[in-house]
Design a protein around this motif. Structure first.
Motif, mmCIF file in Angstrom:
data_model
loop_
_atom_site.group_PDB
_atom_site.id
_atom_site.type_symbol
_atom_site.label_atom_id
_atom_site.label_comp_id
_atom_site.label_asym_id
_atom_site.label_seq_id
_atom_site.Cartn_x
_atom_site.Cartn_y
_atom_site.Cartn_z
ATOM 1 N N ILE A 179 -7.410 -2.766 -14.799
ATOM 2 C CA ILE A 179 -5.786 -3.183 -13.809
ATOM 3 C C ILE A 179 -4.747 -2.858 -15.145
ATOM 4 C CG2 ILE A 179 -4.642 -3.607 -12.160
ATOM 5 C CD1 ILE A 179 -6.968 -4.198 -10.291
ATOM 6 N N ARG B 151 -16.239 -8.203 -11.793
ATOM 7 C CA ARG B 151 -14.921 -8.539 -11.729
ATOM 8 C C ARG B 151 -13.726 -8.596 -11.814
ATOM 9 N NH1 ARG B 151 -15.396 -11.670 -6.277
ATOM 10 N NH2 ARG B 151 -13.239 -12.571 -6.254
ATOM 11 N N VAL C 282 -5.726 -23.310 -10.080
ATOM 12 C CA VAL C 282 -6.798 -22.085 -9.303
ATOM 13 C C VAL C 282 -7.210 -21.874 -8.686
ATOM 14 C CG1 VAL C 282 -6.165 -20.076 -11.923
ATOM 15 C CG2 VAL C 282 -8.030 -21.579 -11.426
ATOM 16 N N ILE D 209 0.668 -4.948 -3.723
ATOM 17 C CA ILE D 209 0.850 -6.345 -3.380
ATOM 18 C C ILE D 209 1.619 -6.720 -3.590
ATOM 19 C CG2 ILE D 209 -0.188 -8.374 -5.094
ATOM 20 C CD1 ILE D 209 -2.398 -6.240 -6.484
ATOM 21 N N PRO E 23 -5.891 -7.971 0.874
ATOM 22 C CA PRO E 23 -5.651 -9.141 1.361
ATOM 23 C C PRO E 23 -6.363 -10.047 2.306
ATOM 24 C CG PRO E 23 -4.046 -8.609 0.347
ATOM 25 C CD PRO E 23 -4.211 -7.543 1.023
ATOM 26 N N LEU E 24 -5.762 -9.626 3.387
ATOM 27 C CA LEU E 24 -6.250 -10.720 4.240
ATOM 28 C C LEU E 24 -8.060 -9.980 4.780
ATOM 29 C CD1 LEU E 24 -3.686 -9.349 6.666
ATOM 30 C CD2 LEU E 24 -4.597 -11.576 6.324
ATOM 31 N N HIS F 35 -10.975 -10.207 3.008
ATOM 32 C CA HIS F 35 -11.194 -11.430 1.823
ATOM 33 C C HIS F 35 -10.742 -12.967 2.226
ATOM 34 C CE1 HIS F 35 -12.589 -12.982 -1.455
ATOM 35 N NE2 HIS F 35 -12.252 -13.268 -1.688
ATOM 36 N N ALA F 36 -9.620 -13.424 2.462
ATOM 37 C CA ALA F 36 -8.973 -14.262 3.178
ATOM 38 C C ALA F 36 -9.594 -15.037 4.001
ATOM 39 C CB ALA F 36 -8.027 -14.860 3.492
ATOM 40 N N ARG F 37 -9.744 -16.106 3.886
ATOM 41 C CA ARG F 37 -10.339 -16.863 5.494
ATOM 42 C C ARG F 37 -9.377 -17.523 5.960
ATOM 43 N NH1 ARG F 37 -13.109 -18.136 0.951
ATOM 44 N NH2 ARG F 37 -11.744 -20.577 0.974
ATOM 45 N N PHE G 58 -1.199 -17.469 -10.065
ATOM 46 C CA PHE G 58 -0.101 -17.573 -10.974
ATOM 47 C C PHE G 58 -0.306 -17.059 -12.210
ATOM 48 C CE2 PHE G 58 -1.590 -21.225 -7.533
ATOM 49 C CZ PHE G 58 -0.225 -21.188 -7.102
ATOM 50 N N LEU H 151 -5.100 -11.642 -10.518
ATOM 51 C CA LEU H 151 -5.512 -10.881 -10.059
ATOM 52 C C LEU H 151 -7.202 -11.173 -9.303
ATOM 53 C CD1 LEU H 151 -4.332 -8.228 -11.300
ATOM 54 C CD2 LEU H 151 -2.696 -8.476 -9.284
ATOM 55 N N ARG I 296 -6.320 -12.181 -14.426
ATOM 56 C CA ARG I 296 -6.809 -13.745 -14.069
ATOM 57 C C ARG I 296 -6.253 -13.870 -12.475
ATOM 58 N NH1 ARG I 296 -5.692 -18.962 -17.121
ATOM 59 N NH2 ARG I 296 -3.716 -18.880 -16.205
ATOM 60 N N PRO J 248 -11.100 -18.735 -12.750
ATOM 61 C CA PRO J 248 -11.050 -18.622 -11.040
ATOM 62 C C PRO J 248 -12.466 -18.683 -10.099
ATOM 63 C CG PRO J 248 -9.405 -17.630 -11.457
ATOM 64 C CD PRO J 248 -9.955 -17.476 -12.589
ATOM 65 N N ASN K 31 -8.784 -12.917 -8.172
ATOM 66 C CA ASN K 31 -9.821 -13.206 -6.652
ATOM 67 C C ASN K 31 -8.628 -12.171 -5.503
ATOM 68 O OD1 ASN K 31 -12.086 -14.570 -7.142
ATOM 69 N ND2 ASN K 31 -10.360 -16.812 -6.465
ATOM 70 N N ARG K 32 -8.272 -10.855 -5.504
ATOM 71 C CA ARG K 32 -7.447 -10.317 -4.843
ATOM 72 C C ARG K 32 -6.739 -11.236 -4.234
ATOM 73 N NH1 ARG K 32 -13.971 -8.056 -3.659
ATOM 74 N NH2 ARG K 32 -13.640 -7.040 -5.830
ATOM 75 N N PRO K 33 -5.768 -11.793 -4.252
ATOM 76 C CA PRO K 33 -4.941 -13.025 -3.834
ATOM 77 C C PRO K 33 -4.327 -11.798 -2.567
ATOM 78 C CG PRO K 33 -3.962 -12.168 -5.962
ATOM 79 C CD PRO K 33 -5.149 -11.584 -5.787
ATOM 80 N N SER K 34 -3.533 -12.374 -1.275
ATOM 81 C CA SER K 34 -2.206 -12.087 -0.404
ATOM 82 C C SER K 34 -1.651 -12.003 -1.106
ATOM 83 C CB SER K 34 -2.542 -13.407 0.569
ATOM 84 O OG SER K 34 -3.328 -13.340 1.360
ATOM 85 N N ALA L 30 -8.198 -18.755 -2.899
ATOM 86 C CA ALA L 30 -8.345 -17.716 -1.670
ATOM 87 C C ALA L 30 -6.809 -16.873 -2.071
ATOM 88 C CB ALA L 30 -8.328 -17.821 -0.941
ATOM 89 N N LYS L 31 -6.262 -17.399 -1.857
ATOM 90 C CA LYS L 31 -4.522 -16.300 -1.658
ATOM 91 C C LYS L 31 -3.377 -16.550 -2.888
ATOM 92 C CE LYS L 31 -5.605 -17.161 3.716
ATOM 93 N NZ LYS L 31 -5.008 -16.967 4.423
ATOM 94 N N MET M 214 -6.003 -2.615 -5.665
ATOM 95 C CA MET M 214 -6.724 -3.895 -4.485
ATOM 96 C C MET M 214 -7.241 -3.647 -3.430
ATOM 97 S SD MET M 214 -6.699 -5.402 -7.072
ATOM 98 C CE MET M 214 -7.312 -7.500 -6.898
ATOM 99 N N ALA M 215 -8.179 -4.181 -3.161
ATOM 100 C CA ALA M 215 -8.413 -4.860 -1.895
ATOM 101 C C ALA M 215 -7.561 -5.018 -0.810
ATOM 102 C CB ALA M 215 -9.879 -5.549 -1.180
#
Lengths: 417, 254
Positions: free
Chosen positions: B135, B128, A331, B199, A4-5, A7-9, B92, B163, B161, B112, B165-168, B88-89, A1-2
Motif C-alpha cells: 500500500i 498482511r 501499538v 481511512i 474499520p468497524l 474489524h473492531a470489537r 500511530f 495500517l 505498520r 503490532p 491492523n486495519r485501524p479505524s 485494534a483501532k 482497506m477493509a
C-alpha cells in the motif's frame, strides 16, 4: 482497506498473556545482540559448568570408595580382640588373647547371622616350584569367600570336613599364583608353609588393591584349625568375621554379639570390640561428600555472580530500549506483555547459558576422569538442579528490570532520547 | 450519540498536577470527526495539541469529559484496555519514525500483530505485513533494515505498520518533521491516497504548508479550539510533486 468497524470489537475482555509471541520477540532481541548475549551468559555457563564438573568428579570419587567398601561386603561385622591389662600396663587393641574359635561357633548360632569365619593371620615364607615368597597366610573358615564377597576362580574353597580334620589344603590369591606358579595352573600343586606341604585346592578371583593401598591378592588361605595347630600353635584367633543377614540388622547383630561375648568372657572390662563396614564406608564417603559440598558452594557463588551479570545487562537493555518499549506500548502491548518479554529474555539467557554450562561441565569432568583414570558419574539429579536453578536465576535477576520496563509510561518512553 | 463519528470528544479537559501549579493543558475541547476525514491539528507549542493528540491516541486519559472512539467510551478504560484499543483501532505514525533497528521492514510491520487479541498465524502475519508495505509502495524493500532505508522510506514503513491492523484511525504526530520538502510531499501523497480510500487520519503539524494537504484544519490555542474549518485551496500532492520537479529542472537548466 477493509472497513474499520468490521474489524473492531465492541468490548474489551480478559485475555491471556501472549507467551509464544513474547518468546519470539525475546529471541529476536537476543539475536540482534549476539555478542552481548554470549558475554552475559558466560557467568551462568561458568557457574553451571563448575557445579556439574565438580559434582561429577566428587561423585565419581565417592562411587569408587563405595564400590571398594561394597567389595569388602556391606553387612560385615568384625570382632577384634581387645585391650589386655597386666599390672597396670594396658596393651592396646589386639593385645588380649581372648577370642577363641568357640566364640566364633557361639556367634554363628545367633539369629540374623548368616556366616562366620574365625581369622588367624601370620606372615610366612612360602615355597613352591623352587620359588619362594613372603605372604599373608590366613587361617579362615569355609564361609570366608562368602563373607568377603569373593569368588573362587578355579578349584573350590575348602569345607567343614577340612576344618575338622586340620587338613593341609590351601586356597591362594592371584599375586601368590603369579609369583610362585608363573604360566602354570596351581590347582593340585603343593605349596610349602613352614616346611609343611599344603595342597592347593582353589585360586581366588583377583581383587586388586584395597582402599589403604595393600594388595588383597597377596594371600594364602588355609583352614583356621590347620593354621592354629600346624603352622602356629595357639588357641586364640585374631578376629572373627561375621556376616549379618542384611545391613538393616547390623546394629542389632552388633549388640547381640557384644552381649554374647560379655557373658562368655566374664571379663571386668570389655576385652573385645565389634566394628562394622558401614561405619568405615560412612567415614570415607563423608569426607568426599564434604569436598563435594565445598565445591558446590563455590559454584553457587559463581551462579549468583552470573545472575547479577544478567540483571545488570537487562537493566542496561531496558534503558537502552526505552523507545522500543514505548513503540510496543503504543501499538498495543500491555504492561504484562512487556514484563513477560524481558523476563523471557532473561530466562532464555540463563537457561541457554545453563545448557552450555552442563555440556561444558560434563566434558570437563570426562576429560579429567580420563586423564586421572577415575570413574566419572554424570549426576542426572544435578543436571536437573542446574536447569531449574538457571531458570530460577533468570526469573529472579530478570524480574526487576522487566518490572521497571513494564511500569514505563508510553508517552514518556516514546519521547525518550 | 446517534452519529457514526469515528471520534467524538465532549468537553474534554486535561489537568497536569506537577508540583505546586496545576497545568490546564486542554480546557474543554468538543469535536466530532467523521469517517474518511483528514484533519490537521495545528497550534504553537504549549497550545495543548500534544496532550490532545495523546488523549485521542488513547495513550493518556482525560481528567474530565467524554471520548467516544468508534462507538466505545474510552475515557473510563484502564491501562490494559487502552492498550487493546490502541492495538485494534489506532495506527500511530511518529515524527522520528520509531522503527526497531536491526529489524527488517517486514518484521517492523508485523510487530503490532504480535499483540492482537486474536492470535494471528505467523504466515498470515507475513502476508498482511506484505500487503501493508505494498500500500505504501515499499513491497520490494521488505527485507531491508531501517538503516538501509531513506527517511521517506522509513516513514512509509511506519505508515505500513500503522495500517497493518486495519485501524479505524490513523494518528500522525508531525510525520514530516524529519523530512525534506520533496519527501514530505511524497508522504502527504500517501496520506491523501489513504484518505481517498476512506481511512480517517488525524495529523498534528505546525507547518501550514503541510496542513494544506488535509481536508480540515483545527487550530488550538491555550487548550481551546480557536479555528475549525475546511481547508480552502487544498493542495494535491501529485500536482505539487510535478511542480517541484519542474522547478528543480529549471534550476539545473539555468
Amino acid at each position: 482497506m477493509a472497513t474499520p468497524l468490521a474489524h473492531a470489537r465492541g468490548s474489551v475482555g480478559f485475555q491471556p498473556v501472549r507467551i509464544i509471541a513474547s518468546i519470539r520477540i525475546a529471541l529476536r532481541a537476543l539475536r540482534r545482540n549476539k555478542m552481548r548475549s554470549l558475554l552475559t551468559m558466560l557467568g551462568i555457563i561458568i557457574g553451571v559448568g563448575a557445579v556439574i564438573g565438580s559434582v561429577s568428579l566428587t561423585s565419581g570419587a565417592t562411587k569408587e570408595v563405595e564400590d571398594q567398601v561394597a567389595s569388602l561386603g556391606e553387612s560385615i561385622l568384625i570382632v577384634f580382640s581387645g585391650n589386655y591389662t597386666s599390672g597396670g600396663v594396658r596393651g592396646g587393641w589386639g593385645s588380649a588373647v581372648t577370642l577363641t574359635a568357640d566364640d566364633a561357633r557361639a556367634i554363628s548360632r545367633l539369629p540374623d547371622v548368616v556366616a562366620v569365619s574365625p581369622e588367624v593371620r601370620d606372615r610366612e615364607q612360602v615355597f613352591a616350584n623352587g620359588l619362594n615368597w613372603n605372604t599373608e597366610v590366613m587361617g579362615e573358615g569355609p564361609d570366608y569367600p562368602q563373607i568377603r564377597n569373593w569368588q573362587v576362580a578355579s578349584g573350590s574353597m575348602f569345607g567343614d570336613a577340612e576344618v575338622r580334620s586340620l587338613a593341609k589344603v590351601a586356597v591362594v590369591g592371584q599375586t601368590v599364583v603369579d609369583e610362585l606358579f608363573p604360566n602354570e595352573d596351581p590347582v593340585g600343586q603343593t605349596i610349602r608353609i613352614r616346611n609343611l606341604p599344603f595342597k592347593i585346592v582353589g585360586v581366588l578371583v583377583p581383587k586388586g588393591f584395597n582402599l589403604f593401598g595393600s594388595d588383597q591378592d597377596d594371600i594364602v588361605l588355609v583352614p583356621y584349625t590347620s593354621h592354629m595347630h600346624r603352622i602356629t600353635t595357639r588357641n586364640f584367633v585374631n578376629d572373627i568375621q561375621v556376616e549379618a543377614e542384611n545391613n538393616q540388622v547390623i546394629d542389632k547383630v552388633q549388640n547381640e554379639i557384644t552381649d554374647l561375648l560379655l557373658t562368655r568372657h566374664r571379663s571386668p572390662e570389655q576385652d573385645f570390640t565389634v566394628r562394622n563396614q558401614l561405619e568405615l564406608m560412612q567415614i570415607v564417603t563423608a569426607s568426599s561428600r564434604a569436598m563435594g559440598f565445598l565445591l558446590a558452594g563455590v559454584a553457587a557463588v559463581s551462579l549468583a555472580v552470573g545472575g547479577i551479570g544478567i540483571m545488570n545487562i537487562m537493566l542496561v537493555s531496558v534503558t537502552e530500549r526505552t523507545r522500543e518499549i514505548g513503540i510496543r506500548m503504543a501499538v498495543g502491548a500491555r504492561a504484562a506483555d512487556i514484563l513477560i518479554q524481558f523476563l523471557i529474555e532473561a530466562v532464555t539467557l540463563s537457561v541457554i547459558g545453563g545448557a552450555i554450562g552442563i555440556v561444558a561441565g560434563i566434558t570437563f569432568s570426562l576429560i579429567v576422569a580420563y586423564v586421572k583414570h577415575m570413574p566419572d558419574v554424570t549426576p542426572i539429579v544435578w543436571i536437573v538442579i542446574a536447569v531449574v536453578t538457571s531458570g530460577f536465576i533468570g526469573v529472579v535477576s530478570g524480574f526487576y528490570p522487566a518490572w521497571k520496563a513494564s511500569k514505563l509510561d508510553p508517552i514518556d518512553a516514546l519521547r525518550y532520547e | 450519540m446517534s452519529s457514526n463519528a469515528v471520534i467524538q470528544l465532549v468537553d474534554l479537559h486535561k489537568v497536569y498536577h506537577t508540583g505546586e501549579v496545576d497545568v490546564h493543558a486542554v480546557r474543554g475541547v468538543s469535536l466530532e470527526i467523521q469517517p474518511g476525514q483528514f484533519i490537521a491539528i495545528m497550534g504553537s507549542s504549549g497550545s495543548g495539541k500534544s496532550t490532545l493528540m495523546n488523549m485521542i491516541g488513547c495513550l493518556d486519559r482525560p481528567t474530565s469529559g467524554e471520548y467516544q472512539l468508534d462507538g466505545v467510551n474510552v475515557s473510563a478504560l484502564d491501562r490494559d484496555a487502552l492498550a487493546e484499543i490502541r492495538n485494534a483501532k489506532i495506527g500511530f505514525v511518529f515524527q522520528g519514525f520509531n522503527l526497531l533497528s536491526r529489524t527488517s521492514a517486514l518484521e517492523n510491520v508485523e510487530m503490532p500483530m504480535l499483540y492482537n487479541h486474536r492470535r494471528v498465524h505467523s504466515e498470515e502475519q507475513r502476508e498482511r505485513a506484505r500487503q501493508s508495505l505494498e500500500i505504501v509502495g515499499l513491497a520490494e524493500r521488505a527485507d531491508h533494515h531501517p538503516n538501509q532505508l531513506s527517511g521517506g522510506q522509513q516513514q512509509r514503513v511506519a505508515i505500513a505498520r500503522a495500517l497493518v491492523n486495519r485501524p479505524s484511525l490513523l494518528l500522525a504526530d508531525e510525520p514530516t518533521g524529519n523530512l525534506d520538502t520533496q519527501t514530505s510531499i511524497e508522504i502527504m501523497g500517501v496520506f491523501q491516497k489513504l484518505s481517498d480510500q476512506g481511512i480517517t487520519i488525524v495529523m498534528v503539524t505546525h507547518e501550514l504548508d503541510i496542513a494544506r494537504y488535509t481536508k480540515r484544519m483545527i487550530v488550538l490555542r491555550d487548550g481551546k479550539i480557536v479555528t475549525n474549518e475546511p481547508v480552502r485551496d487544498r493542495l494535491n500532492a501529485e500536482q505539487e510533486l510535478v511542480k517541484l520537479r519542474q522547478a528543480q529542472a529549471a534550476v539545473k537548466l539555468a
